[in-house]
Enzyme design. Sequence first.
Site, PDB file in Angstrom:
ATOM      1  N   HIS A 177       6.445  -1.601   3.772  1.00 33.64           N
ATOM      2  CA  HIS A 177       6.302  -3.005   4.161  1.00 33.64           C
ATOM      3  C   HIS A 177       5.473  -3.735   3.112  1.00 33.64           C
ATOM      4  CE1 HIS A 177       2.956  -0.770   5.949  1.00 33.64           C
ATOM      5  NE2 HIS A 177       2.241  -1.891   5.930  1.00 33.64           N
ATOM      6  N   LEU A 178       5.742  -5.014   2.985  1.00 35.24           N
ATOM      7  CA  LEU A 178       5.018  -5.879   2.072  1.00 35.24           C
ATOM      8  C   LEU A 178       4.100  -6.775   2.899  1.00 35.24           C
ATOM      9  CD1 LEU A 178       7.816  -5.215   0.651  1.00 35.24           C
ATOM     10  CD2 LEU A 178       7.397  -7.272  -0.677  1.00 35.24           C
ATOM     11  N   HIS A 179       2.866  -6.897   2.478  1.00 36.02           N
ATOM     12  CA  HIS A 179       1.950  -7.853   3.077  1.00 36.02           C
ATOM     13  C   HIS A 179       2.093  -9.154   2.289  1.00 36.02           C
ATOM     14  CE1 HIS A 179      -0.510  -4.918   5.421  1.00 36.02           C
ATOM     15  NE2 HIS A 179      -0.004  -4.088   4.520  1.00 36.02           N
ATOM     16  N   ASN A 227       0.864  -1.175   0.000  1.00 35.52           N
ATOM     17  CA  ASN A 227       0.000   0.000   0.000  1.00 35.52           C
ATOM     18  C   ASN A 227       0.904   1.230   0.000  1.00 35.52           C
ATOM     19  OD1 ASN A 227      -2.339  -1.626   0.258  1.00 35.52           O
ATOM     20  ND2 ASN A 227      -1.986  -1.774   2.452  1.00 35.52           N
TER      21      ASN A 227
END
Length: 115
Positions: free
Chosen positions: A101-103, A88
């Site tokens: 950050h990566l989900h 996001n």
Amino acid sequence: MTAESSVFTKIINREIKADIIFEDDVCIAIHDLNPVAPTHALLIPKKPIPMLSKASEEDHDILAHLMLSANVVAAKLEITDDFRLVINNGASACQTVFHLHLHILGGRKFTWPPG
């Protein structure tokens, strides 16, 4: 709140406890406290980049490392064959912590478009 003082920086600095899945000298992966899928991890670079659109050419190696580390985390979580990565970028895209950050999402069937 800046990336330098975010909750993720506090986790990286061990000021806040987290359920760590993976860590190396570039990034850390933790279980998300508010999962939106049966498997939901966050992969966070240790360098505090506020969001993807603020990354610079000097962050090239970190960004590449995150992509490859996502595979390592997915393997640890046993979702190697079917997972989704989400980044996001900005408040309108539902970014709530301004530290890139990566989900890593898995454990259920996803639909397209993601909404």
